[in-house]
Design an enzyme around this catalytic site. Structure first.
Site, mmCIF file in Angstrom:
data_model
loop_
_atom_site.group_PDB
_atom_site.id
_atom_site.type_symbol
_atom_site.label_atom_id
_atom_site.label_comp_id
_atom_site.label_asym_id
_atom_site.label_seq_id
_atom_site.Cartn_x
_atom_site.Cartn_y
_atom_site.Cartn_z
ATOM 1 N N VAL A 1 41.249 38.922 30.926
ATOM 2 C CA VAL A 1 41.461 40.094 30.073
ATOM 3 C C VAL A 1 42.960 40.279 29.860
ATOM 4 O O VAL A 1 43.738 40.236 30.820
ATOM 5 C CB VAL A 1 40.862 41.373 30.700
ATOM 6 C CG1 VAL A 1 41.108 42.586 29.796
ATOM 7 C CG2 VAL A 1 39.373 41.206 30.957
ATOM 8 N N ASP B 1 25.729 43.299 36.736
ATOM 9 C CA ASP B 1 26.938 43.000 37.512
ATOM 10 C C ASP B 1 27.730 44.282 37.709
ATOM 11 O O ASP B 1 28.948 44.315 37.533
ATOM 12 C CB ASP B 1 27.767 41.914 36.817
ATOM 13 C CG ASP B 1 28.807 41.280 37.755
ATOM 14 O OD1 ASP B 1 28.673 41.421 38.991
ATOM 15 O OD2 ASP B 1 29.758 40.662 37.238
HETATM 16 N N1 ADE Z 1 40.743 45.514 32.607
HETATM 17 C C1 ADE Z 1 39.634 44.987 32.103
HETATM 18 N N2 ADE Z 1 39.355 45.544 30.925
HETATM 19 C C2 ADE Z 1 40.303 46.455 30.674
HETATM 20 C C3 ADE Z 1 40.561 47.384 29.637
HETATM 21 N N3 ADE Z 1 39.770 47.483 28.583
HETATM 22 N N4 ADE Z 1 41.628 48.180 29.745
HETATM 23 C C4 ADE Z 1 42.413 48.082 30.811
HETATM 24 N N5 ADE Z 1 42.237 47.250 31.817
HETATM 25 C C5 ADE Z 1 41.188 46.435 31.752
#
Ligand code: ADE
Length: 315
Positions: free
Chosen positions: A31, A149
């Site tokens: 991410v 999950d």
């Molecule tokens: N970690 C995983 N997804 C996220 C998101 N949408 N915003 C901030 N941190 C994250």
């Protein structure tokens, strides 16, 4: 840290997205914090070719009718990017600077009021995900969805302690009048697997998948309560559920032994039970993680219990 200036941009509603900093590495992909063409912060989850089916599932779940909810991470779009071996699959969502509940609890404690707020958000979000909503006006029906999950890393914390459920790459959608086909039973994160999942003894019905989410929810409630500071009582350092028993990387066998055979659950401190409100939260978490799947409460029941506490608090 990844330098955003060297990263590619793509078309996104005719506006490019620039990846900035890697935030988290999940089972499927990474991410990134990113900015879109309007200079708004967004989050992008990048899946590789081999994790393409998780991307497809996540995209399909976010695109279901009547899926939007304050306690479900806001979906902005999905893209295919690149070609050949470099083909990537992106999921674009709202960005939450506070990150996941897991990250937050590692370095912060929560007050009693914020504890209730977070639990209420989790309850409402899970109830919405699990619920079947009939078609109305010009909207199609929303089918019931099991997360499969659920864990503190998959709950993001928005402003004012608003919990947002994320990460639907393993979710199962239950279309009415169909069976759940070739669903595979033992998926998810080992630490959060319900006893029947560990034993490979689940019924492939909608209700049994929803009860598996509720078991994991009980463990997340324990993580929250163990970091709640109320009545000026100091709380313990953060630990993952069963971290004391099985350490950081449990095997399936470790979890089978502790959860299915020994029927152990995370430790409940005597001090929690002295606070009448907290005692209700403790019995709520225990009702989530019951050994018997049928005995576990639903997400709506969590919401009802939190509402009763709030009413008592306010009066
Ligand atoms: N970690 C995983 N997804 C996220 C998101 N949408 N915003 C901030 N941190 C994250």
């Amino acid at each position: 840290l990844i330098d955003g200036t060297n990263l590619p941009t793509i078309g996104y509603n005719a506006h490019p997205i620039t990846l900035k900093e890697a935030l988290a590495n999940g089972k499927f992909g990474t991410v990134y914090q990113a900015v879109d063409g309007h200079n708004r912060q967004v989050a992008v989850k990048v899946f590789s070719m081999q994790d393409r089916s998780s991307w497809q599932i996540e995209k399909d779940v976010y695109s279901l009718p009547q899926m939007e909810h304050d306690n479900i991470l806001k979906y902005l779009g999905a893209e295919r990017k690149g070609e050949g071996l470099g083909l990537e699959f992106w999921i674009i969502t709202e960005y939450h600077p506070n990150g996941s509940l897991h990250e937050y609890l590692k370095s912060h404690t929560v007050t009693w009021n914020n504890l209730l707020k977070i639990i209420q958000g989790i309850g409402l979000g899970l109830a919405h995900l699990h619920e079947e909503i009939p078609a109305r006006e010009n909207k199609d029906a929303k089918p019931s969805v099991a997360h499969r999950d659920f864990k503190s890393k998959n709950v993001l914390l928005g402003n004012n302690f608003r919990a947002c459920i994320a990460d639907f790459g393993l979710a199962l959608v239950f279309y009415p009048n169909t069976t759940c086909g070739d669903a595979h039973g033992q998926v998810g994160t080992r630490r959060y697997m319900a006893p029947e999942v560990l034993e490979g003894a689940i019924n492939f019905t909608r209700d049994s998948f929803l009860k598996i989410d509720m078991y994991a929810c009980g463990l997340v409630l324990w993580e929250l309560v163990s970091r709640c500071s109320y009545n000026e009582i100091p709380c313990d350092e953060y630990s993952l559920p069963f971290e004391n028993e099985v350490g950081p990387n449990p095997t399936i066998e470790d979890m089978q032994d502790i959860v299915a055979q020994q029927k152990k659950r995370p430790h409940i401190k005597d001090s929690w039970l002295k606070h009448p409100g907290m005692a209700l939260i403790v019995s709520t978490m225990q009702d989530c993680w019951d050994q018997e799947a049928e005995a576990r409460i639903s997400a709506e029941t969590i919401c009802e219990r939190i509402n009763s506490l709030k009413l008592n608090n306010d009066s």
